[in-house]
Design a protein around this motif. Structure first.
Motif, mmCIF file in Angstrom:
data_model
loop_
_atom_site.group_PDB
_atom_site.id
_atom_site.type_symbol
_atom_site.label_atom_id
_atom_site.label_comp_id
_atom_site.label_asym_id
_atom_site.label_seq_id
_atom_site.Cartn_x
_atom_site.Cartn_y
_atom_site.Cartn_z
ATOM 1 N N ILE A 67 -29.371 -8.796 21.939
ATOM 2 C CA ILE A 67 -28.797 -7.883 22.830
ATOM 3 C C ILE A 67 -27.131 -8.049 22.320
ATOM 4 O O ILE A 67 -26.420 -6.892 22.208
ATOM 5 N N ARG A 91 -26.212 -5.491 19.445
ATOM 6 C CA ARG A 91 -26.076 -3.859 19.882
ATOM 7 C C ARG A 91 -24.509 -4.174 20.424
ATOM 8 O O ARG A 91 -23.957 -2.993 20.204
ATOM 9 N N ASN A 133 -36.377 -5.240 22.705
ATOM 10 C CA ASN A 133 -34.990 -5.717 22.307
ATOM 11 C C ASN A 133 -34.957 -5.404 20.619
ATOM 12 O O ASN A 133 -33.653 -5.055 20.313
ATOM 13 N N CYS A 167 -32.189 -2.659 20.114
ATOM 14 C CA CYS A 167 -30.907 -3.339 19.662
ATOM 15 C C CYS A 167 -30.700 -3.446 18.164
ATOM 16 O O CYS A 167 -29.677 -3.776 17.847
#
Length: 420
Positions: free
Chosen positions: A168, A171, A196, A200
């Motif tokens: 996360i 990103r 994710n 991401c």
């Protein structure tokens, strides 16, 4: 000494859900002790969406998810104390805590719910050689700096570890204008959720190097770069595979550790695999009247499951306080084998359990086209087809009381991964 029916240690998502559930189960005297200056825990810095799909059937950010539970807490007028550090919990459930207004104080509780969450594994646990320049952060610390303090830690970033927070933050740093050069993962598989990795890393063209780790850190005052190397099947760096990446920031996303110093000091028995308490079907520890839920019990992948688990812990704590429990009966041990690392709970009482008990666990490696099998002693009773299993995804199996009751001599329930 003040007397409270249920004291909940921690005001994050687990503590909030447990308190609301206990109140809805009829207990009036409830107190949450939270060391931070606000409720909500780690959710306050998780401003990305993806929360609440199971609990509220809609997509929320972390603060929005926390606010839903805070609103319920306030509506029920449940007491809580902020900026309060719990120093000790005795085996007979006396809580010693302190804050600025009360000083050092003690509370005697009839039941305690442990909901302290978890912390990140620091650089010191990794034994990475090199100097100690500025610019090395845990991914969670960087997340707080960016999302709550308005401070960008760096411009050229390397991330070690592919846990969900690291993915996360890859990103998040990109969206803030930084350049994330690579995410390196020691294991041959990612530690985060598949969604994710896609949302991401893949969507932003950020490379993920599996079976790689940082073998050297360069720079004296400020980080100037890191050296990555490939590792073999024993996780040892392979000579000749070293590759230098210039960067001013290294984020560490190398695992989470349940915050169980208080639990251990009061005599709660721990699971060496999860670093969390060993609990029964009621999420009760070996100390009667002490319950555990959320990431202090075992690290979850979704906060919705934390809330679901904490709701059960709050309900069972209320039943304990009210004396509304069956006497102990037929006890069964739960065991993990053949790729399953652990189970939560680790034991259950068939007479005390509710109609359905959810058993959660993680596997130790990636499996394709396999089955999760459940054995009652030596008899296989469930055989669940799975396209893929990965350590980053928590799995669950439901056990039914009506079926367990048909096995009066059952000693052990074993969970295994089996090939197709």
């Amino acid at each position: 000494m003040k007397q409270i029916d249920i004291v909940i240690i921690g005001g994050g998502p687990a503590g909030l859900a447990a308190a609301i559930s206990a109140r809805d189960s009829g207990v009036k005297s409830i107190l949450i002790l939270e060391r931070d200056k606000e409720l909500g825990g780690i959710l306050n810095q998780c401003i990305h969406n993806g929360f609440g799909l199971h609990t509220f059937k809609e997509e929320l950010t972390g603060p929005e998810y926390a606010q839903r539970f805070e609103d319920q807490l306030h509506a029920r007028k449940i007491d809580y104390m902020l900026s309060t550090m719990v120093m000790e919990i005795s085996p007979d459930k006396v809580v010693t805590a302190m804050n600025r207004t009360e000083g050092l104080f003690q509370i005697r509780a009839k039941a305690i719910v442990l909901a302290m969450g978890c912390r990140e594994r620091p650089r010191g646990a990794l034994n990475i050689p090199g100097s100690r320049p500025a610019g090395i952060y845990s991914a969670g610390t960087a997340q707080r700096l960016v999302n709550m303090e308005g401070f960008l830690p760096g411009r050229e970033v390397v991330i070690l570890g592919s846990g969900d927070i690291g993915l996360i933050m890859a990103r998040r740093m990109t969206l803030e204008g930084a350049r994330v050069k690579v995410v390196a993962e020691l294991q041959p598989y990612s530690g985060g959720l598949k969604r994710n990795i896609v949302q991401c890393l893949d969507d932003y063209g950020i490379p993920l190097k599996l079976s790689h780790t940082v073998v050297d850190i360069h720079g004296r005052e400020r980080l100037e770069g890191v050296t990555l190397a490939q590792v073999d099947e024993h996780l040892k760096p392979i000579p000749g595979t070293e590759e230098f990446y210039s960067c001013d920031t290294l984020l560490l996303s190398v695992g989470l550790i349940p915050e169980n110093e208080l639990s251990a000091s009061m005599g709660v028995r721990m699971n060496p695999i999860t670093s969390g308490p060993l609990v029964n079907e009621s999420l009760e520890t070996n100390i009667e009247g002490v319950f555990a839920c959320g990431n202090v019990l075992h690290v979850h992948d979704l906060v919705d499951f934390v809330s679901e688990e904490a709701k059960a812990a709050g309900k069972h704590a209320a039943q304990y306080v009210q004396g509304d429990r069956q006497p102990p009966g037929h006890a069964v041990e739960l065991a993990a084998a053949n790729g399953v690392r652990y189970t939560v709970p680790s034991r259950l009482d068939v007479d005390r359990m509710e109609n359905l008990v959810t058993v959660r666990f993680r596997v130790g490696q990636v499996f394709q086209d396999c089955y999760i099998s459940v054995y009652f002693d030596n008899q296989r009773v469930q055989h669940l087809k799975k396209r893929a299993l990965a350590p980053g995804e928590m799995e669950e199996v439901t056990l039914k009381k009506e079926i367990l009751s048909q096995y009066p001599d059952l000693h052990t329930i074993t969970f295994k991964v089996e090939k197709g």
